[in-house]
Enzyme design. Structure first.
Site, PDB file in Angstrom:
ATOM      1  N   CYS A  69       5.144  12.287  -3.178  1.00 43.52           N
ATOM      2  CA  CYS A  69       3.708  12.027  -3.329  1.00 43.52           C
ATOM      3  C   CYS A  69       2.875  13.159  -2.730  1.00 43.52           C
ATOM      4  O   CYS A  69       3.186  13.698  -1.678  1.00 43.52           O
ATOM      5  CB  CYS A  69       3.350  10.696  -2.656  1.00 43.52           C
ATOM      6  SG  CYS A  69       1.632  10.242  -2.931  1.00 43.52           S
ATOM      7  N   CYS A  73      -0.949  10.661   3.750  1.00 42.14           N
ATOM      8  CA  CYS A  73      -1.012   9.465   4.604  1.00 42.14           C
ATOM      9  C   CYS A  73      -0.020   9.629   5.770  1.00 42.14           C
ATOM     10  O   CYS A  73       1.193   9.753   5.538  1.00 42.14           O
ATOM     11  CB  CYS A  73      -0.690   8.221   3.780  1.00 42.14           C
ATOM     12  SG  CYS A  73      -1.616   8.158   2.227  1.00 42.14           S
ATOM     13  N   CYS A  76       3.397   7.719   6.058  1.00 39.43           N
ATOM     14  CA  CYS A  76       4.206   7.445   4.868  1.00 39.43           C
ATOM     15  C   CYS A  76       5.409   8.371   4.671  1.00 39.43           C
ATOM     16  O   CYS A  76       5.266   9.594   4.555  1.00 39.43           O
ATOM     17  CB  CYS A  76       3.328   7.496   3.611  1.00 39.43           C
ATOM     18  SG  CYS A  76       4.249   6.956   2.158  1.00 39.43           S
ATOM     19  N   CYS A 113       6.537  -7.344  -6.700  1.00 45.24           N
ATOM     20  CA  CYS A 113       5.543  -6.279  -6.515  1.00 45.24           C
ATOM     21  C   CYS A 113       6.174  -4.919  -6.799  1.00 45.24           C
ATOM     22  O   CYS A 113       7.198  -4.571  -6.210  1.00 45.24           O
ATOM     23  CB  CYS A 113       5.016  -6.349  -5.084  1.00 45.24           C
ATOM     24  SG  CYS A 113       3.783  -5.093  -4.769  1.00 45.24           S
ATOM     25  N   CYS A 144       2.644  -8.129  -9.289  1.00 47.75           N
ATOM     26  CA  CYS A 144       1.744  -7.339  -8.446  1.00 47.75           C
ATOM     27  C   CYS A 144       2.154  -5.884  -8.608  1.00 47.75           C
ATOM     28  O   CYS A 144       3.343  -5.588  -8.791  1.00 47.75           O
ATOM     29  CB  CYS A 144       1.908  -7.791  -6.990  1.00 47.75           C
ATOM     30  SG  CYS A 144       0.878  -6.854  -5.844  1.00 47.75           S
ATOM     31  N   CYS A 204      -4.867  -7.814  -3.648  1.00 38.84           N
ATOM     32  CA  CYS A 204      -3.969  -7.838  -2.497  1.00 38.84           C
ATOM     33  C   CYS A 204      -4.364  -6.619  -1.665  1.00 38.84           C
ATOM     34  O   CYS A 204      -4.196  -5.479  -2.109  1.00 38.84           O
ATOM     35  CB  CYS A 204      -2.521  -7.725  -2.981  1.00 38.84           C
ATOM     36  SG  CYS A 204      -1.336  -7.578  -1.640  1.00 38.84           S
ATOM     37  N   ARG A 276       0.159 -12.015   4.555  1.00 37.57           N
ATOM     38  CA  ARG A 276       1.579 -11.622   4.494  1.00 37.57           C
ATOM     39  C   ARG A 276       2.008 -10.815   5.706  1.00 37.57           C
ATOM     40  O   ARG A 276       1.415  -9.797   6.052  1.00 37.57           O
ATOM     41  CB  ARG A 276       1.860 -10.816   3.223  1.00 37.57           C
ATOM     42  CG  ARG A 276       3.341 -10.483   3.084  1.00 37.57           C
ATOM     43  CD  ARG A 276       3.698  -9.859   1.739  1.00 37.57           C
ATOM     44  NE  ARG A 276       3.139 -10.628   0.664  1.00 37.57           N
ATOM     45  CZ  ARG A 276       2.345 -10.119  -0.274  1.00 37.57           C
ATOM     46  NH1 ARG A 276       2.052  -8.843  -0.264  1.00 37.57           N
ATOM     47  NH2 ARG A 276       1.871 -10.879  -1.222  1.00 37.57           N
TER      48      ARG A 276
HETATM   49  N1  SAM Z   1       0.893   5.117  -3.359  1.00 40.33           N
HETATM   50  C1  SAM Z   1       0.172   3.912  -3.416  1.00 40.33           C
HETATM   51  C2  SAM Z   1      -0.942   3.842  -2.394  1.00 40.33           C
HETATM   52  O1  SAM Z   1      -0.849   4.479  -1.368  1.00 40.33           O
HETATM   53  O2  SAM Z   1      -1.903   3.117  -2.645  1.00 40.33           O
HETATM   54  C3  SAM Z   1       1.018   2.669  -3.314  1.00 40.33           C
HETATM   55  C4  SAM Z   1       2.201   2.638  -2.375  1.00 40.33           C
HETATM   56  S1  SAM Z   1       1.844   2.759  -0.646  1.00 40.33           S
HETATM   57  C5  SAM Z   1       3.445   3.053   0.016  1.00 40.33           C
HETATM   58  C6  SAM Z   1       1.370   1.116  -0.197  1.00 40.33           C
HETATM   59  C7  SAM Z   1       1.058   0.823   1.224  1.00 40.33           C
HETATM   60  O3  SAM Z   1       2.255   0.750   1.994  1.00 40.33           O
HETATM   61  C8  SAM Z   1       0.202   1.776   2.009  1.00 40.33           C
HETATM   62  O4  SAM Z   1      -1.168   1.674   1.723  1.00 40.33           O
HETATM   63  C9  SAM Z   1       0.477   1.322   3.440  1.00 40.33           C
HETATM   64  O5  SAM Z   1      -0.429   0.303   3.815  1.00 40.33           O
HETATM   65  C10 SAM Z   1       1.901   0.775   3.354  1.00 40.33           C
HETATM   66  N2  SAM Z   1       2.855   1.624   4.101  1.00 40.33           N
HETATM   67  C11 SAM Z   1       3.342   2.811   3.702  1.00 40.33           C
HETATM   68  N3  SAM Z   1       4.164   3.344   4.638  1.00 40.33           N
HETATM   69  C12 SAM Z   1       4.178   2.465   5.670  1.00 40.33           C
HETATM   70  C13 SAM Z   1       4.822   2.451   6.930  1.00 40.33           C
HETATM   71  N4  SAM Z   1       5.579   3.465   7.341  1.00 40.33           N
HETATM   72  N5  SAM Z   1       4.640   1.391   7.750  1.00 40.33           N
HETATM   73  C14 SAM Z   1       3.851   0.356   7.345  1.00 40.33           C
HETATM   74  N6  SAM Z   1       3.209   0.329   6.163  1.00 40.33           N
HETATM   75  C15 SAM Z   1       3.360   1.367   5.332  1.00 40.33           C
HETATM   76  C1  DTB Z   2       2.043  -3.310   1.638  1.00 36.88           C
HETATM   77  O1  DTB Z   2       0.987  -3.639   2.229  1.00 36.88           O
HETATM   78  N1  DTB Z   2       3.182  -2.990   2.261  1.00 36.88           N
HETATM   79  C2  DTB Z   2       4.197  -2.648   1.311  1.00 36.88           C
HETATM   80  C3  DTB Z   2       3.498  -2.909  -0.053  1.00 36.88           C
HETATM   81  N2  DTB Z   2       2.173  -3.248   0.327  1.00 36.88           N
HETATM   82  C4  DTB Z   2       3.573  -1.916  -1.108  1.00 36.88           C
HETATM   83  C5  DTB Z   2       4.796  -1.312   1.518  1.00 36.88           C
HETATM   84  C6  DTB Z   2       5.427  -1.116   2.873  1.00 36.88           C
HETATM   85  C7  DTB Z   2       6.096   0.213   2.906  1.00 36.88           C
HETATM   86  C8  DTB Z   2       6.833   0.473   4.173  1.00 36.88           C
HETATM   87  C9  DTB Z   2       7.467   1.810   4.192  1.00 36.88           C
HETATM   88  C10 DTB Z   2       8.501   2.040   3.133  1.00 36.88           C
HETATM   89  O2  DTB Z   2       9.420   1.195   2.948  1.00 36.88           O
HETATM   90  O3  DTB Z   2       8.485   3.111   2.506  1.00 36.88           O
HETATM   91 FE1  SF4 Z   3       1.453   8.540  -1.381  1.00 31.54          FE
HETATM   92 FE2  SF4 Z   3       2.538   7.172   0.583  1.00 31.54          FE
HETATM   93 FE3  SF4 Z   3      -0.043   7.693   0.638  1.00 31.54          FE
HETATM   94 FE4  SF4 Z   3       0.908   5.939  -1.173  1.00 31.54          FE
HETATM   95  S1  SF4 Z   3       0.914   5.709   1.039  1.00 31.54           S
HETATM   96  S2  SF4 Z   3      -0.552   7.591  -1.524  1.00 31.54           S
HETATM   97  S3  SF4 Z   3       2.920   6.854  -1.554  1.00 31.54           S
HETATM   98  S4  SF4 Z   3       1.617   9.196   0.745  1.00 31.54           S
END
Ligand code: SAM
Ligand code: DTB
Ligand code: SF4
Length: 343
Positions: A69, A73, A76, A113, A144, A204, A276
């Site tokens: 990506c 963030c 992430c 989801c 979702c 959500c 959740r």
């Molecule tokens: N790329 C899309 C976005 O960012 O909207 C969808 C996937 S993204 C991984 C969805 C959500 O997962 C993020 O907004 C964040 O709240 C959560 N998330 C990602 N990495 C995480 C982590 N290491 N610990 C907890 N939540 C995480």
């Molecule tokens: C949300 O609030 N948490 C989920 C889902 N929506 C997409 C994602 C959590 C991701 C945790 C880190 C990972 O497994 O990569």
């Molecule tokens: Fe990309 Fe992760 Fe940010 Fe979603 S949360 S936009 S997958 S860097």
């Protein structure tokens, strides 16, 4: 109890609360500051009044497009710029997604989801995702998707394909957001949520705690969510999963009771939402999770994986719910159906 972020990279932004907002930050903060038994009592009272069945929704998550990506963030593991060992993969084939959805349903999930590591979906991706949504819905699961920011028309396309919920998190309070993400703005998130609502999809939307924010900033996150009009139907509260290689790896862990408080405050301020208990359950352990259910959490991500990180084993989750005497949403729906057909 509150923590401070080690390095502040960005200028804070202030987002004005809407006029007559039901939950201004000081009122939400006042809930956080209550003695824990009082807070738990209030949350449990609201929970029972709004969810008399007391069931827990099982939502299974599948990463339909992993890694690579372009966003930054800070939490992430899928951001290409961080060296986390997550490899960029192509979007999954429809059959792979359907196999996972069938398995999720057989295991007792009611919601499926689909998550993609995109800033926003391209038109060529949309067709594939729409087919996935259509077919997963046809299996009798709630659908979702979380695909990043949506442009004009994309939310309608997803709705037409049969999508029930769109997940798009605001992640944290507006004044802390810039410390975590710089490649898209808070307002971009709100714009996507507006498009999702406009298309008639359920929202959500939640956030992450344990990213070094203060208690006031946790209150800021909940205040923003609760002041959305209407507030989201589904509110994922994630506990940061610290992944090596991401900028947030190595932060001091959040006091688990502060996580429980966040759940309780979400329940009180968004009485009818499915709250959740999301990422980070492995680190919380059974006793803290039990407290979260008592604080009003009534949904979990269910399945051995989240997107790229580990989740508790499905067997262990079923055992935990049984031990706590908590029915699943599937069991409630099943008994309602049996009653209505008289069998
Ligand atoms: N790329 C899309 C976005 O960012 O909207 C969808 C996937 S993204 C991984 C969805 C959500 O997962 C993020 O907004 C964040 O709240 C959560 N998330 C990602 N990495 C995480 C982590 N290491 N610990 C907890 N939540 C995480
Ligand atoms: C949300 O609030 N948490 C989920 C889902 N929506 C997409 C994602 C959590 C991701 C945790 C880190 C990972 O497994 O990569
Ligand atoms: Fe990309 Fe992760 Fe940010 Fe979603 S949360 S936009 S997958 S860097």
């Amino acid at each position: 109890m509150s923590q401070t972020q080690a390095v502040s990279l960005h200028r804070p932004v202030t987002i004005k609360q809407p006029e007559n907002a039901p939950w201004p930050v000081p009122e939400v903060l006042a809930l956080f500051e209550l003695p824990l038994p009082e807070l738990m009592y209030r949350a449990q009272t609201v929970h029972r009044a709004n969810f008399p069945e007391g069931d827990v929704e099982l939502a299974t998550l599948l990463s339909i497009k992993t890694g690579g990506c372009e966003e930054d963030c800070g939490y992430c593991p899928q951001a290409a710029r961080y060296d986390t060992g997550v490899e960029a993969k192509k979007i999954l084939e429809l059959d792979t997604v359907l196999d996972a959805a069938r398995q999720a349903k057989a295991n007792g999930a009611t919601r499926f989801c689909m998550g993609a590591a995109w800033r926003s979906p391209k038109e060529r991706d949309m067709e594939k995702v729409e087919a996935m949504v259509r077919e997963v819905k046809a299996l009798g699961l709630e659908t979702c998707a979380t695909l990043g920011m949506l442009e004009e028309g994309q939310a309608e396309q997803l709705k037409k394909a049969g999508l029930d919920y769109y997940n798009h998190n605001i992640d944290t309070s507006p004044d802390f957001y810039g410390d975590i993400i710089s490649t898209r703005q808070y307002q971009d998130r709100l714009d996507t949520l507006g498009r999702v609502r406009q298309a008639g999809l359920k929202i959500c939307c939640g956030g992450i705690v344990g990213m070094g924010e203060t208690r006031e900033q946790r209150a800021g996150l909940i205040s923003q969510l609760a002041n959305l009009n209407p507030y989201p139907e589904s509110v994922p509260i994630n506990h940061l999963v610290q992944v090596e290689g991401t900028p947030l790896h190595g932060l001091p862990p959040l006091d688990p009771l502060e996580f429980v408080r966040t759940i309780a405050v979400a329940r009180i301020t968004m009485p009818q939402a499915r709250v959740r208990l999301s990422a980070g359950r492995r680190e919380l352990g059974e006793a803290v999770q039990a407290m979260c259910f008592m604080a009003g959490a009534n949904s979990i991500f269910y399945g051995d994986k989240l997107l790229t990180t580990d989740n508790p084993e499905a067997n262990d989750d079923r055992a935990l719910l049984a031990k706590l005497g908590l029915p699943t949403r599937a069991a409630t729906l099943d008994s309602v159906q049996k009653e209505s057909c008289g069998c």
